[in-house]
Write an enzyme that holds these catalytic residues in place. Structure first.
Site: not given
Lengths: 393, 257
Positions: A91, A113, A378
């Site tokens: 991220k 968000e 990830s």
């Protein structure tokens, strides 16, 4: 480089994409659309972005040959270690890039968000780094479920606003962020995945593309070839998959496998396998594949992983699905848990629950002896320890 | 056809429009609310099609949508409720919904149902101009449906002029950069914006919405437009009082009738 997997001038990938936003948001979206490519391609941005990714995030993330996993399933299985990034997931590649774009546009207030809290933490982190005001919208239910990440965001100086509408999860947190954005057009909306109105999906994909860019040269060093035979990534909104696929989308020799969360089973009524259960629709300003009822009401998805329970999928992925460029598979809660325990035991890596879905398709593949497979790891599983402990027996 | 166009041609000042959510407060209250609003001489009525994810609506309308959906409302039921009013109701109706509802229902089928209900005007806040130009304009034109565009203080003159050229009923002038919700008063900034738009001498009528909640804000808005829409304040009224004495609520807004 022109690719059919880049959006057209209206932000469409085939029939998917666009910018279905109320007139109130048009100026914001237009401002970003007019500037994002120019900013991203500028030398100044590239220098700062790359230097932060290197010294702050810890990139390049290693490409690790998982020998014991390969022995078990065959082929040569490489793990792209996004879990080793600062804040524990892919991220932050996106938030580092977006915060630099926000600064270039003169924005000082950031909103975002978050579902599981990973994007919220990555956003709060870069805002702390740059001294920017940060507000994160999070579903009331997720705030309870992901308490450690809420604490991290607060410690980083972010304001966490509970989304109390609808189902009180990621979809509603996104609604609340967009509503706040409408009321406060001076803010910069740092969206967390390849979703939302154009140009957000393309912008986020470009910022996550560093993953596949690194895979190319790392693989070349290790195997002499820049392309693997297969890339596997999990898909909720689809940002880590977009990043892992990006530089290989035009190379038809590379098999792309996207893994969705099947929850309790694709047809159990408790699932988030959007490609299997959805139909064309509009969510958060984008035309895509969407889980909805006969009257277009958006349905609430389910997955054990808070990062995959999104009722849509990014428009690029909808296009990859429709054109059969990517193979869409899925894994249940149980399959994901089993895969997570297995990776932990045989490779000593505790993956995030989201990532575990990508690992869970390995037993379902017919892997050839020399097949080179890259799985995008990830994120790491620290945030999911409570779930892992609960299901250990 | 109870045309908004005809209404606004014949009455150019102080038009009062009331928004309410179909199927709210009760599933079968849609007809009652419309009948009561008609009796109270509301000029036109905006019927909201309840949606799970209404991005352009504030908490009051969101909650009413959610309640209506819990009540069991769906598009088939709304159209059924409206078509039954077709012969008796003389107050023009406008439908307000989100594009995904139309997309999923079937664009042609949706338009046909709208026309069957005697309605010719749609407000779809998430339908952007470029999509209208590329696809929906010809679809709506073929059914004789008018699309209402929203403009905000940030909408450029160039864009307003384009919207004016596409408009057959009215332009929805958003009172502020805000999602819907009763606000209390009209600021000098908003007045400057209304004046700016008025100075463009548009051919379209202007109706102001967002933040209009009472007699004071309604009359003020009407000084700068052909009328105004009240939504959240009326939903709040329905939430507290049900469908009783709707006339009493309208009297507080429109003291002169």
């Amino acid at each position: 480089m022109k690719s059919k997997f880049h959006p057209d001038k209206n932000g469409y990938f085939g029939q998917f994409g666009g910018a279905f936003v109320p007139e109130l948001l048009f100026p914001n979206v237009k401002e970003l659309e007019d500037n994002y490519i120019q900013i991203i391609e500028s030398e100044e941005f590239q220098q700062e972005y790359k230097s932060l990714l290197k010294d702050y995030v810890g990139r390049p993330s290693p490409l690790y040959l998982a020998k014991r996993l390969s022995e078990k399933y065959g082929g040569h299985i490489y793990l792209k270690r996004e879990d080793l990034n600062h804040t524990g997931a892919h991220k932050i590649n996106n938030t580092i890039g977006q915060v630099l774009i926000a600064k270039k546009l003169g924005k000082t207030k950031i909103i975002a968000e978050t579902g599981a809290g990973q994007h919220g933490v990555a956003t709060a982190t870069v805002c702390a780094l740059m001294g920017l005001d940060c507000t994160v919208f999070m579903g009331e239910k997720d705030i309870v479920r992901q308490a450690p990440n809420v604490a991290r965001m607060k410690m980083l100086g972010a304001k966490v606003v509970p989304a109390t509408s609808g189902s009180k999860t990621l979809k509603d947190a996104t609604n609340e962020a967009i509503r706040y954005w409408i009321q406060h057009p001076e803010t910069f909306y740092m969206i967390g995945s390849v979703v939302g109105p154009h140009p957000h999906p393309d912008m986020v994909a470009r910022l996550q593309a560093v993953i596949s860019e690194e895979i190319q040269w790392q693989l070349k060093e290790k195997t002499g070839k820049t392309s693997p035979d297969t890339i596997i990534a999990c898909v909720g909104g689809g940002s880590n998959a977009a990043g892992a696929f990006y530089h290989f989308m035009d190379d038809e020799n590379v098999e792309l496998i996207a893994v969705e969360a099947a929850g309790l089973g694709v047809n159990s009524g408790e699932s988030a396998a959007t490609s299997q259960l959805g139909e064309v629709g509009i969510i958060h300003g984008s035309k895509t594949i969407l889980m909805q009822d006969d009257f277009g009401q958006i349905m609430e998805p389910y997955s054990i992983s808070a990062g995959l329970d999104y009722p849509g999928v990014g428009p690029l992925h909808a296009f990859l699905y429709e054109t059969n460029r990517a193979i869409f598979m899925n894994a249940t809660d149980q399959e994901a848990l089993t895969a997570a325990y297995e990776l932990t035991k045989i490779e000593g890596i505790i993956p995030a629950l989201e990532t575990a879905h990508a690992l869970a398709v390995l037993p379902k593949l017919n892997i050839k002896k020399d097949q080179v497979i890259v799985i995008n790891l990830s994120g790491r599983g620290d945030k999911d320890l409570e779930t892992f402990i609960k299901h250990l027996d | 056809m109870n045309s908004i166009y005809n209404l606004l041609q014949n009455k150019s000042k102080d038009n009062l429009s009331i928004y309410f959510t179909a199927g709210y407060p009760g599933l079968n209250d849609t007809a009652k609310v419309i009948q009561e609003l008609s009796k109270s001489k509301v000029d036109f009525i905006e019927v909201g099609l309840p949606y799970s994810d209404p991005l352009a609506d504030g908490p009051t309308i969101q909650e009413s949508s959610q309640k209506a959906l819990q009540n069991g409302i769906n598009l088939d039921i709304v159209f059924e409720q409206l078509v039954q009013l077709k012969t008796t109701n003389k107050t023009p109706l406008v439908l307000m919904g989100y594009l995904n509802q139309l997309l999923k229902y079937g664009e042609e089928k949706f338009c046909q149902k709208v026309i069957d209900c005697g309605i010719d005007t749609l407000i779809l806040p998430d339908l952007p101009m470029v999509e209208y130009e590329n696809h929906y304009k010809s679809l709506f034109d073929s059914y004789g449906i008018n699309n209402v565009f929203l403009i905000t203080p940030q909408t450029t003159v160039e864009r307003i002029l384009k919207i004016d050229s596409y408009t057959k009923s009215f332009i929805y002038m958003v009172a502020s950069s805000a999602i819907t919700g009763a606000k209390g008063e009209i600021s000098q900034e908003q007045i400057d914006y209304f004046n700016r738009v008025n100075s463009l001498k548009l051919k379209s009528k202007l109706i102001i919405g967002f933040g209009i909640s009472d007699h004071q804000t309604f009359s003020k808005a009407c000084e700068y437009s052909n009328g105004a829409i009240i939504g959240s304040a009326f939903i709040n009224y329905l939430g507290e009082n049900g469908t009783e004495n709707i006339d009493g609520f309208i009297k507080t807004i429109k003291s002169d009738y």
